[in-house]
Design an enzyme around this catalytic site. Structure first.
Site, PDB file in Angstrom:
ATOM      1  N   LEU A 168      -1.087   2.253   0.358  1.00 59.84           N
ATOM      2  CA  LEU A 168       0.179   2.976   0.338  1.00 59.84           C
ATOM      3  C   LEU A 168      -0.028   4.338  -0.312  1.00 59.84           C
ATOM      4  O   LEU A 168      -0.458   4.409  -1.466  1.00 59.84           O
ATOM      5  CB  LEU A 168       1.231   2.185  -0.450  1.00 59.84           C
ATOM      6  N   GLY A 211      10.321   0.157   4.677  1.00 61.27           N
ATOM      7  CA  GLY A 211       9.138   0.965   4.382  1.00 61.27           C
ATOM      8  C   GLY A 211       8.130   0.184   3.573  1.00 61.27           C
ATOM      9  O   GLY A 211       8.022  -1.040   3.687  1.00 61.27           O
ATOM     10  N   GLU A 212       7.330   0.898   2.784  1.00 61.08           N
ATOM     11  CA  GLU A 212       6.317   0.295   1.893  1.00 61.08           C
ATOM     12  C   GLU A 212       5.182  -0.381   2.650  1.00 61.08           C
ATOM     13  O   GLU A 212       4.389  -1.101   2.053  1.00 61.08           O
ATOM     14  CB  GLU A 212       6.952  -0.752   0.951  1.00 61.08           C
ATOM     15  N   GLY A 213       5.096  -0.212   3.962  1.00 54.59           N
ATOM     16  CA  GLY A 213       4.099  -0.944   4.731  1.00 54.59           C
ATOM     17  C   GLY A 213       4.536  -2.360   5.069  1.00 54.59           C
ATOM     18  O   GLY A 213       3.747  -3.147   5.614  1.00 54.59           O
ATOM     19  N   PRO A 254       9.200  -5.620  -1.547  1.00 53.92           N
ATOM     20  CA  PRO A 254       8.961  -6.526  -0.405  1.00 53.92           C
ATOM     21  C   PRO A 254       7.490  -6.616  -0.013  1.00 53.92           C
ATOM     22  O   PRO A 254       6.988  -7.704   0.283  1.00 53.92           O
ATOM     23  CB  PRO A 254       9.799  -5.903   0.717  1.00 53.92           C
TER      24      PRO A 254
END
Length: 357
Positions: free
Chosen positions: A67, A322-324, A100
């Protein structure tokens, strides 16, 4: 050191091995499960074989979530549901195991690496191994000023290249790529609109934390203003990233290009990684052959970018966080494709098969 020319990557990047892919396709025809019965999993297994250069495909045993983090000055205009300069809180949430992507990574047994390319916070708020790569504190307000100097953009691209080399050298066999940013979708949509020749209203989405109509109009206006600044530098990817990208986007672009050089497959997440992939494709047209689109996030700019790169998303679950996260959700699907391609038995040879030979 001479200035980096991203066009040089075109000569460094080769496609996955087409001969190996044909061998994988032929092996698939011999399996006990009829060809086509596994749907897209067949295609994924063959793609992985070509990327690895081996038949049967090897299992995905060392995936890694990467990230890139950064703040974008354009968030000061109220184009995001999150306050400007607050991306470090997203980073802290992931580090604390509450985001998450952190929850999913624990469940899947996958580690997460965060690279601070341009957060706008005191470095003391985060661990040294996160902040030590920072190119600059925050990126400029792209509607009225450059996000970076060209020198900073080059430093960020080289940072991404370094991270890719570190991952490849450590044995990572698949990357799940994402971002932790505030204002990043505005910069990403600007890059995609500029490269696709599209108006701001066509690419302006609601972001990961959905914005209201007034914020959407502010975001659209900011992208339109940034586009005026982007168009004069469309012929130079580095200058484009400096003008309307940001440190995290430039680092992600360099990372994607070097992953393709190192023959390391990548699963893209949402609009930010897709925008960086589109910039990288402009530099090296073979590079997208090393990437998978993990998911369709619902951002209109992402759909434009994926169409331009001919990448078909693996999932469409409406994941916008988001966040991958969306890309990580696709990881078990890719791992399943590898396992099936490698472990399903071949049919016993019949008299008819021998007669054909």
């Amino acid at each position: 050191m001479s200035r980096l020319n991203l066009d040089d990557f075109s000569d460094l990047i080769e496609r996955p091995d087409s001969g190996v892919r044909r061998d994988a396709e032929e092996r698939r025809e011999r399996l006990t499960v009829p060809a086509g019965a596994l749907g897209r999993l067949d295609e994924l297994g063959e793609w992985l074989s070509a990327a690895q250069g081996t038949v049967p495909v090897k299992p995905i045993e060392h995936p890694h979530v990467i990230l890139f983090a950064g703040d974008h000055g354009v968030a000061e205009l109220g184009v995001s549901a999150r306050p400007a300069g607050s991306a470090h809180t997203l980073v802290r949430s992931v580090l604390d195991g509450a985001g998450p992507v952190a929850v999913l990574a624990r469940r899947l047994g996958t580690s997460v690496r965060i690279v601070d390319a341009g957060l706008d916070c005191d470095p003391g708020l985060l661990p040294e191994d996160v902040v030590r790569h920072r190119v600059r504190r925050g990126s400029g307000r792209i509607d009225v000023e450059d996000a970076l100097t060209v020198e900073e953009a080059e430093a960020a691209v080289r940072l991404g290249m370094r991270i890719a080399d570190e991952e490849a050298d450590s044995g990572t066999d698949l990357v799940v790529l994402g971002d932790l940013s505030v204002g990043g979708t505005t910069a990403a949509a600007t890059l995609i609109a500029a490269l696709c020749g599209t108006d701001a209203s066509v690419v302006t989405g609601r972001g990961g934390a959905a914005i209201d109509d007034l914020a959407w109009m502010r975001k659209c206006a900011a992208i339109r203003d940034a586009l005026r600044r982007a168009r004069p530098v469309l012929g130079d990817q580095l200058e484009l990233l400096a003008a309307v990208g940001g440190a995290d986007l430039a680092a992600t672009t360099g990372f994607l290009l070097q992953c393709a050089v190192r023959r390391m497959p990548v699963i893209l997440d949402g609009v930010v990684s897709s925008a960086c992939a589109l910039v990288a494709q402009r530099a090296a047209f073979r590079a997208p052959d090393w990437w998978l689109a993990g998911q369709l996030s619902g951002e209109p700019a992402q759909s434009k970018a994926l169409d331009r790169m001919a990448l078909n998303p693996l999932l469409d679950h409406g994941v916008t966080v988001g966040e991958g996260t969306g890309a990580l959700l696709a990881l078990p699907l890719v791992q399943a494709a590898a396992a099936l391609a490698a472990e399903l038995p071949e049919r016993a040879e019949t008299e008819g098969d021998r007669a054909e030979d």
